[in-house]
Design an enzyme around this catalytic site. Sequence first.
Site, PDB file in Angstrom:
ATOM      1  CB  CYS A 134       3.051   7.372   3.321  1.00 44.48           C
ATOM      2  SG  CYS A 134       3.382   6.198   4.642  1.00 44.48           S
TER       3      CYS A 134
ATOM      4  CB  CYS B 280       3.840  -2.790  16.449  1.00 47.98           C
ATOM      5  SG  CYS B 280       5.507  -2.640  16.240  1.00 47.98           S
TER       6      CYS B 280
ATOM      7  CB  CYS C 240       1.040  -1.785  13.647  1.00 45.69           C
ATOM      8  SG  CYS C 240       1.185  -1.450  12.006  1.00 45.69           S
TER       9      CYS C 240
ATOM     10  CB  CYS D  30       5.332  -5.415   9.159  1.00 43.73           C
ATOM     11  SG  CYS D  30       6.786  -4.665  10.291  1.00 43.73           S
TER      12      CYS D  30
ATOM     13  CB  SER E  16       8.282   3.726  16.202  1.00 39.99           C
ATOM     14  OG  SER E  16       7.740   4.105  14.715  1.00 39.99           O
ATOM     15  CG  LEU E  17      10.444   6.417  22.501  1.00 43.40           C
ATOM     16  CD1 LEU E  17      11.482   5.362  22.511  1.00 43.40           C
ATOM     17  CD2 LEU E  17      10.917   7.751  22.830  1.00 43.40           C
ATOM     18  CG  HIS E  18       5.033   3.798  19.567  1.00 43.12           C
ATOM     19  ND1 HIS E  18       4.769   4.947  18.920  1.00 43.12           N
ATOM     20  CD2 HIS E  18       5.293   2.848  18.609  1.00 43.12           C
ATOM     21  CE1 HIS E  18       4.913   4.777  17.564  1.00 43.12           C
ATOM     22  NE2 HIS E  18       5.162   3.680  17.469  1.00 43.12           N
TER      23      HIS E  18
ATOM     24  N   GLY F 262       5.815  -2.269   6.681  1.00 45.30           N
ATOM     25  CA  GLY F 262       7.078  -2.937   6.812  1.00 45.30           C
ATOM     26  C   GLY F 262       7.907  -2.128   7.512  1.00 45.30           C
ATOM     27  CD  GLU F 263      12.068  -0.966  10.863  1.00 50.56           C
ATOM     28  OE1 GLU F 263      11.051  -0.575  11.282  1.00 50.56           O
ATOM     29  OE2 GLU F 263      13.240  -0.607  10.653  1.00 50.56           O
TER      30      GLU F 263
ATOM     31  CD  GLU G 186      -2.976  -1.167   2.030  1.00 45.18           C
ATOM     32  OE1 GLU G 186      -4.130  -0.384   2.066  1.00 45.18           O
ATOM     33  OE2 GLU G 186      -2.871  -1.524   3.143  1.00 45.18           O
TER      34      GLU G 186
ATOM     35  CB  SER H 190       9.491   5.851  10.149  1.00 42.46           C
ATOM     36  OG  SER H 190       8.970   5.632  11.506  1.00 42.46           O
TER      37      SER H 190
ATOM     38  CB  CYS I 200      -0.197   6.276  11.266  1.00 44.96           C
ATOM     39  SG  CYS I 200       0.677   7.933  10.744  1.00 44.96           S
TER      40      CYS I 200
ATOM     41  CG  ASN J 288      -4.907   6.648  12.986  1.00 46.05           C
ATOM     42  OD1 ASN J 288      -5.606   7.515  13.183  1.00 46.05           O
ATOM     43  ND2 ASN J 288      -3.724   6.939  12.414  1.00 46.05           N
TER      44      ASN J 288
HETATM   45  N1  SAH Z   1       8.048   0.306  10.864  1.00 40.67           N
HETATM   46  C1  SAH Z   1       8.480   1.391  10.714  1.00 40.67           C
HETATM   47  C2  SAH Z   1       7.622   2.166   9.679  1.00 40.67           C
HETATM   48  C3  SAH Z   1       6.392   2.136   9.852  1.00 40.67           C
HETATM   49  S1  SAH Z   1       5.873   3.713  10.036  1.00 40.67           S
HETATM   50  C4  SAH Z   1       8.388   1.890  12.151  1.00 40.67           C
HETATM   51  O1  SAH Z   1       7.631   1.116  13.032  1.00 40.67           O
HETATM   52  O2  SAH Z   1       8.480   3.208  12.574  1.00 40.67           O
HETATM   53  C5  SAH Z   1       4.302   3.658  10.884  1.00 40.67           C
HETATM   54  C6  SAH Z   1       3.987   4.545  12.119  1.00 40.67           C
HETATM   55  O3  SAH Z   1       2.710   4.632  12.491  1.00 40.67           O
HETATM   56  C7  SAH Z   1       5.003   4.176  13.198  1.00 40.67           C
HETATM   57  O4  SAH Z   1       5.551   4.921  13.910  1.00 40.67           O
HETATM   58  C8  SAH Z   1       3.952   3.080  13.602  1.00 40.67           C
HETATM   59  O5  SAH Z   1       4.321   2.952  15.033  1.00 40.67           O
HETATM   60  C9  SAH Z   1       2.686   3.852  13.776  1.00 40.67           C
HETATM   61  N2  SAH Z   1       1.576   3.086  14.050  1.00 40.67           N
HETATM   62  C10 SAH Z   1       1.295   1.926  13.786  1.00 40.67           C
HETATM   63  N3  SAH Z   1      -0.007   1.688  14.080  1.00 40.67           N
HETATM   64  C11 SAH Z   1      -0.604   2.688  14.276  1.00 40.67           C
HETATM   65  C12 SAH Z   1      -1.828   3.016  14.802  1.00 40.67           C
HETATM   66  N4  SAH Z   1      -2.789   2.065  14.535  1.00 40.67           N
HETATM   67  N5  SAH Z   1      -2.333   4.168  14.745  1.00 40.67           N
HETATM   68  C13 SAH Z   1      -1.402   5.278  14.844  1.00 40.67           C
HETATM   69  N6  SAH Z   1       0.139   5.080  14.249  1.00 40.67           N
HETATM   70  C14 SAH Z   1       0.166   3.695  14.258  1.00 40.67           C
END
Ligand code: SAH
Length: 355
Positions: free
Chosen positions: A109, A120, A123, A116, A224-226, A169-170, A96, A201, A348, A305
């Site tokens: 994007c 996580c 996601c 992936c 992506s810290l979270h 993907g990563e 996508e 990212s 995202c 989201n």
């Molecule tokens: N694998 C890489 C690239 C993906 S970027 C990474 O993890 O950074 C996509 C971004 O959206 C990442 O920061 C991911 O953590 C975030 N993300 C994943 N699921 C999400 C969701 N449901 N709502 C908002 N952000 C989300």
Amino acid sequence: MDSEPKPNLLDLSREQLADLLKAWGQPAFRAKQIHRHLHLNLAARFDEMTDLPKALRERLNAETTIGSLQQAVVHAGDAGMTRKALFKLRDGSPVETVLMVYPDRATVCVSSQSGCPMACVFCATGKLGFLHDLTRGEIVEQVYWAARQLREPQFENRRLTNVVFMGMGEPFNNYTNWRAAVEILHDPEGFNLGARSYTVSTVGLVPGIRKLAEDPLPINLAISLHAPDDETRTAMMPVNKRFPIADLLEAVRDYTEKTNRRVSFEYVLLQEKNDFPEQADRLGQLLRASGIRPAVMHVNLIPWNPVPGTPLGRSHRKRVLAFQEGLLKHAVPCTVRVERGIDIGAACGQLAGTA
Ligand code: SAH
């Protein structure tokens, strides 16, 4: 039975394209012409290459392809200013791509893998599991799809200004092909998109961060810290067991010191999971103690989201703003991301290969 696919010209570097044409007994300038057609004119078919001899066009058409993605569906949202394409690989695996057009810029994007492996919990792509690494050509083709969309009258010939590797993907799990795609997009004799236009990212793969620090091209980095602590982060992102927060932030600090480039931290806000005021406070302390200068860091808060089938919730607006306040108290630069494409499942973390 499925025949072997023909070579995809978008998979080739400039040198590889020159070698192919040389092997066909063609003069050197032919490779240059074709390179320009592919990467500057964004030709989708060989009959657009009218300055090539007919016999050569026919041979190219018989033995090679321009691109390899099958386009399945395009959805438009945000009054046509956001578009999501769902492509399929030969075996049907989804890829996508999301184009977001703003008054002052246009961002695509892009996916680096189909599915992936990082799993996580919040996601949608993670739920698919890992399907494929995308090739250089499959990554580049997504960008050219977006650039061709921008040629439609609605967009008044706007140029693509940003490429963010934040799709499926990563990217650092597919570093070689990802970097090869950037190389071809950056080529001044081709697509010619400037180095500062790219953002990659990562889920936090330390070796990838260290490798990018050595790269002479100033590609922007997002992490992506979270979560502000290992316990919370491991529960959300299995990768944290391999690369815990301290190792991650050390690599990011080294990266900023070596390159003097800015980094952004992404922080998805999940209701009552990682959005408590104490966690904002802890994150502020953590980042201020990391050795990364506040002048080169930025936190992007992303209200989660919805992903169907997860027991998680999106933080309420009040909690989002309180979290931001909490970080700002530590003088950590921080903004709340304005989302695009929620109505078409293009935001995202919503990319899951369904139309
Ligand atoms: N694998 C890489 C690239 C993906 S970027 C990474 O993890 O950074 C996509 C971004 O959206 C990442 O920061 C991911 O953590 C975030 N993300 C994943 N699921 C999400 C969701 N449901 N709502 C908002 N952000 C989300």
